[in-house]
Design a protein around this motif. Structure first.
Motif, PDB file in Angstrom:
ATOM      1  N   THR A 191       0.721  -1.140   0.086  1.00 59.81           N
ATOM      2  CA  THR A 191       0.035   0.121  -0.087  1.00 59.81           C
ATOM      3  C   THR A 191       0.829   1.213  -0.113  1.00 59.81           C
ATOM      4  N   ILE A 192       0.225   2.212  -0.632  1.00 61.68           N
ATOM      5  CA  ILE A 192       0.833   3.655  -0.573  1.00 61.68           C
ATOM      6  C   ILE A 192      -0.086   4.489   0.425  1.00 61.68           C
ATOM      7  N   ILE A 193       0.284   4.910   1.738  1.00 66.67           N
ATOM      8  CA  ILE A 193      -0.796   5.346   2.480  1.00 66.67           C
ATOM      9  C   ILE A 193      -0.002   6.642   3.367  1.00 66.67           C
ATOM     10  N   HIS A 194      -0.855   7.300   3.796  1.00 61.88           N
ATOM     11  CA  HIS A 194      -0.577   8.483   4.908  1.00 61.88           C
ATOM     12  C   HIS A 194      -0.988   8.234   6.271  1.00 61.88           C
ATOM     13  N   ASP A 195      -1.875   7.080   6.329  1.00 61.22           N
ATOM     14  CA  ASP A 195      -2.640   6.961   7.897  1.00 61.22           C
ATOM     15  C   ASP A 195      -1.623   5.909   8.719  1.00 61.22           C
ATOM     16  N   MET A 196      -0.763   6.548   9.411  1.00 56.34           N
ATOM     17  CA  MET A 196       0.231   5.930   9.974  1.00 56.34           C
ATOM     18  C   MET A 196      -0.390   5.006  11.185  1.00 56.34           C
ATOM     19  N   ASP A 197      -1.406   5.192  11.777  1.00 62.60           N
ATOM     20  CA  ASP A 197      -2.068   4.287  12.739  1.00 62.60           C
ATOM     21  C   ASP A 197      -2.319   3.064  11.858  1.00 62.60           C
ATOM     22  N   PHE A 198      -2.747   2.918  10.918  1.00 66.48           N
ATOM     23  CA  PHE A 198      -3.318   1.817   9.993  1.00 66.48           C
ATOM     24  C   PHE A 198      -2.160   1.130   9.608  1.00 66.48           C
ATOM     25  N   VAL A 199      -1.160   1.948   9.402  1.00 61.19           N
ATOM     26  CA  VAL A 199       0.231   0.986   8.849  1.00 61.19           C
ATOM     27  C   VAL A 199       0.574   0.515  10.341  1.00 61.19           C
ATOM     28  N   ALA A 200       0.630   1.119  11.376  1.00 64.02           N
ATOM     29  CA  ALA A 200       1.209   0.151  12.386  1.00 64.02           C
ATOM     30  C   ALA A 200       0.546  -0.657  12.822  1.00 64.02           C
ATOM     31  N   GLU A 201      -0.979  -0.939  12.296  1.00 65.81           N
ATOM     32  CA  GLU A 201      -1.658  -1.918  12.999  1.00 65.81           C
ATOM     33  C   GLU A 201      -1.715  -3.235  11.910  1.00 65.81           C
ATOM     34  N   ALA A 202      -1.548  -2.984  10.628  1.00 63.23           N
ATOM     35  CA  ALA A 202      -1.820  -3.679   9.605  1.00 63.23           C
ATOM     36  C   ALA A 202      -0.542  -4.309   8.650  1.00 63.23           C
ATOM     37  N   PHE A 203       0.529  -3.398   8.772  1.00 60.45           N
ATOM     38  CA  PHE A 203       1.606  -3.734   8.165  1.00 60.45           C
ATOM     39  C   PHE A 203       2.985  -4.294   8.692  1.00 60.45           C
ATOM     40  N   GLU A 204       3.489  -5.273   8.217  1.00 53.40           N
ATOM     41  CA  GLU A 204       4.762  -5.975   8.694  1.00 53.40           C
ATOM     42  C   GLU A 204       5.939  -5.247   8.198  1.00 53.40           C
ATOM     43  N   ARG A 205       6.031  -4.516   7.250  1.00 51.80           N
ATOM     44  CA  ARG A 205       7.220  -3.878   6.505  1.00 51.80           C
ATOM     45  C   ARG A 205       7.127  -2.557   6.189  1.00 51.80           C
ATOM     46  N   THR A 206       7.719  -1.523   6.447  1.00 53.09           N
ATOM     47  CA  THR A 206       7.431  -0.345   6.124  1.00 53.09           C
ATOM     48  C   THR A 206       8.725   0.378   5.185  1.00 53.09           C
ATOM     49  N   ILE A 207       8.492   1.160   4.276  1.00 50.80           N
ATOM     50  CA  ILE A 207       9.379   1.795   3.493  1.00 50.80           C
ATOM     51  C   ILE A 207       9.268   3.231   3.263  1.00 50.80           C
ATOM     52  N   VAL A 208      10.007   3.880   3.723  1.00 42.02           N
ATOM     53  CA  VAL A 208      10.048   5.356   3.824  1.00 42.02           C
ATOM     54  C   VAL A 208      10.791   6.120   2.768  1.00 42.02           C
ATOM     55  N   LEU A 209       9.815   6.731   1.856  1.00 46.27           N
ATOM     56  CA  LEU A 209      10.367   7.633   0.706  1.00 46.27           C
ATOM     57  C   LEU A 209      10.323   9.119   1.134  1.00 46.27           C
ATOM     58  N   ALA A 210      11.611   9.660   0.678  1.00 43.26           N
ATOM     59  CA  ALA A 210      11.839  11.013   0.954  1.00 43.26           C
ATOM     60  C   ALA A 210      12.608  11.556  -0.135  1.00 43.26           C
ATOM     61  N   LYS A 211      12.034  12.467  -0.905  1.00 43.12           N
ATOM     62  CA  LYS A 211      12.798  13.128  -2.129  1.00 43.12           C
ATOM     63  C   LYS A 211      13.257  12.228  -2.954  1.00 43.12           C
ATOM     64  N   GLY A 212      12.456  11.420  -3.209  1.00 42.26           N
ATOM     65  CA  GLY A 212      12.532  10.311  -4.348  1.00 42.26           C
ATOM     66  C   GLY A 212      13.719   9.076  -4.118  1.00 42.26           C
ATOM     67  N   LYS A 213      14.109   9.093  -2.666  1.00 39.87           N
ATOM     68  CA  LYS A 213      15.022   8.083  -2.337  1.00 39.87           C
ATOM     69  C   LYS A 213      14.129   7.160  -1.057  1.00 39.87           C
ATOM     70  N   VAL A 214      14.973   6.153  -1.050  1.00 44.40           N
ATOM     71  CA  VAL A 214      14.502   5.159   0.108  1.00 44.40           C
ATOM     72  C   VAL A 214      15.262   5.807   1.491  1.00 44.40           C
ATOM     73  N   LEU A 215      14.468   6.309   2.263  1.00 40.42           N
ATOM     74  CA  LEU A 215      15.029   6.946   3.594  1.00 40.42           C
ATOM     75  C   LEU A 215      15.198   5.775   4.763  1.00 40.42           C
ATOM     76  N   LEU A 216      14.053   4.754   4.842  1.00 42.87           N
ATOM     77  CA  LEU A 216      14.334   3.785   5.796  1.00 42.87           C
ATOM     78  C   LEU A 216      13.490   2.559   5.126  1.00 42.87           C
ATOM     79  N   ASP A 217      13.673   1.491   5.414  1.00 47.15           N
ATOM     80  CA  ASP A 217      13.220   0.249   5.122  1.00 47.15           C
ATOM     81  C   ASP A 217      13.389  -1.063   6.104  1.00 47.15           C
TER      82      ASP A 217
END
Length: 265
Positions: A191-217
């Protein structure tokens, strides 16, 4: 065998304004959220995965097929995309016709498409609406219909664009269950999403993009440990995570249940 590999991917419309720069990712069966501020490149990345855009450099491989060399229609049998706004996706005058359109379009025989469509409607709890006009339904119900129409295609990979938009708590719980059910069936869910509460509840892995690059994974709990980095990227922590840090700095809560069941509270 399902696989998604992104190799040294870059994309821009104008060279002086890159959208994605040298992205390398390997996805797996963990439910995966891609987060970042508006303009971080999330939607562009998803369009590249779906084959709607082609890389300027680098490659996207879906089930070992390079999206540069495969048509969007052929990729549709492997990867389904649920639009952010169901009104951009729904165009039929009957719910069942809408849900069956995708399966038929990827070559499912009519009886198989009918069975898959009814199963998908049951999954989203909308089987009693199969004869309704989609635009007689609420926006949240149309979102569930749009999910059913992609689920019915039986693709290996399902991508959600902002799945919780227009959903109340009950609707979010339904979508969370759908995500878990899809994973149990062996589907890969992104998913691509802005709802951080839902991310925490439903997703096992999170990829953070910032300025077109992978910041965290990484694992979602580990990502939300990086609160200073997330704040610098303009992202908020889930509300329950913020509360946990206020009370006990080294404890990362992802759900209300975790918070209330902790023996120290």
């Amino acid at each position: 065998m399902t696989s998604i590999a992104v190799q040294s991917l870059s994309f821009y419309y104008k060279k002086e304004a890159p959208i994605l720069t040298d992205i390398t990712l390997t996805f797996d069966q963990r439910t995966t959220a891609i987060i970042g501020q508006n303009g971080a490149g999330k939607t562009t990345l998803v369009k590249l995965l779906k084959g709607l855009l082609k890389p300027v450099s680098g490659d996207v491989l879906i089930n070992d097929q390079n999206t540069r060399a495969v048509s969007v229609s052929k990729l549709a049998g492997h990867i389904g995309l649920v639009f952010q706004n169901p009104n951009d996706q729904i165009f039929k005058s009957k719910v069942m016709d809408e849900v069956m359109f995708g399966p038929l379009n990827v070559g499912q025989p009519k009886e198989e498409a009918l069975t898959n469509s009814m199963n998908a409607l049951q999954m989203v709890g909308m089987e009693d609406k199969k004869d309704d006009h989609p635009y007689d339904l609420s926006l949240s119900e149309r979102k569930l219909i749009s999910i059913a129409s992609i689920v019915a295609m039986n693709t290996d990979i399902v991508i959600f664009d902002e799945p919780t938009i227009a959903q109340d708590h009950a609707g979010k719980e339904i979508i969370k269950r759908i995500i878990h059910d899809l994973q149990k069936k062996g589907k890969w869910v992104i998913t691509i999403i802005h709802d951080m509460d839902f991310v925490a509840e439903a997703f096992e892995r999170t990829i953070v993009l910032a300025k077109g690059k992978v910041l965290l994974d990484g694992a979602t709990r580990e990502i939300f440990l990086q609160k200073e980095v997330l704040v610098q990227a303009g992202l908020n922590l889930p509300h329950v995570t913020q509360l946990g840090y206020l009370i006990e700095k080294n404890k990362t809560f992802l759900t209300i249940d975790e918070f209330t069941e902790d023996s120290r509270f």
